[in-house]
Design an enzyme around this catalytic site. Structure first.
Site, PDB file in Angstrom:
ATOM      1  CG  PHE A 198      -1.984  -0.659   0.888  1.00 19.31           C
ATOM      2  CD1 PHE A 198      -2.983  -1.539   0.382  1.00 19.31           C
ATOM      3  CD2 PHE A 198      -2.056  -2.248   1.528  1.00 19.31           C
ATOM      4  CE1 PHE A 198      -4.056  -1.992   0.500  1.00 19.31           C
ATOM      5  CE2 PHE A 198      -2.817  -3.304   1.307  1.00 19.31           C
ATOM      6  CZ  PHE A 198      -3.867  -3.563   1.034  1.00 19.31           C
ATOM      7  CG  HIS A 199       4.872   1.269   0.002  1.00 20.33           C
ATOM      8  ND1 HIS A 199       4.852   0.433   0.907  1.00 20.33           N
ATOM      9  CD2 HIS A 199       5.770   1.350  -0.776  1.00 20.33           C
ATOM     10  CE1 HIS A 199       5.879  -0.664   0.201  1.00 20.33           C
ATOM     11  NE2 HIS A 199       6.277  -0.058  -0.292  1.00 20.33           N
TER      12      HIS A 199
END
Lengths: 133, 133
Positions: free
Chosen positions: B48-49
């Site tokens: 999630f980046h």
């Protein structure tokens, strides 16, 4: 013979675990090559060589195996049984690996690209190299 | 979005298997950092980046997981399920990992040391970065 352990920093949280190693910092050399050994068949022993100049760090990221270190005078055995437990394999050290568990993944960092000329693959050749260089 | 696979050469023989990768050759950049994710708890999703400049290659050396790639326009999922199956994670790609098997060990090579300033940890910040740089 004193083994140099390379403790790996485990960053664990509620998600699970992560080990990160920085070249030239946690690993005491630049990382030119990485290899991993897996699917080793029962009873197999590997290694049985030394390097003239290559430095390595080994860690069992899954499962376990036994590493044997031999400096020509003394043999020492070490269990590699944790993703957090690295060991430095210096130059001029004969090493062998055995007792691989079925699930063992042995991860190795090396400071040079593959070079067959750097290997000492016969034990008597290794001893002679120690004496003469 | 076309994913760039990084096939790993498996050197297998009667002893088992070995994958070796050379920095700047098999891995298309210098290896400054290596990390491995293991012991991931059931149901956990990670990642999630995106990164502004970091390049990475990921391979599940044991077990499997699903990696999601998102370039801001399209989402693509890939199963990482073999020690021979690497994938390139370029800059400016939002990525997520899920469906980790209990035994999964996800190994990642990166071309830079850890730098928190290189992370885009919010999806809207990621989209804005894509638009403005």
């Amino acid at each position: 013979m004193k083994l140099q352990m390379i403790p790996m920093r485990v960053l664990g949280d509620e998600r699970g675990s992560l080990v990160a190693v920085e070249a030239n910092q946690d690993i005491p050399f630049p990382i030119a090559r990485v290899y991993y050994i897996f699917g080793t068949l029962e009873g197999v022993e590997r290694g049985f060589h030394a390097h003239k100049t290559l430095q390595q760090v080994a860690v069992a990221v899954r499962g376990s195996c036994t590493m044997v270190f031999d400096d020509g005078k003394e043999r020492v055995e070490l269990e590699l049984d944790s993703p957090a437990k690295g060991v430095y394999i210096g130059t001029r050290i004969w090493h062998e690996m055995k007792n691989f568990t079925e699930d063992c993944v042995l991860l190795v960092f090396a400071d040079q690209h593959y070079d067959e000329a750097d290997y000492l693959r016969k034990y008597d050749e290794f001893l002679k190299f120690l004496e003469t260089t």
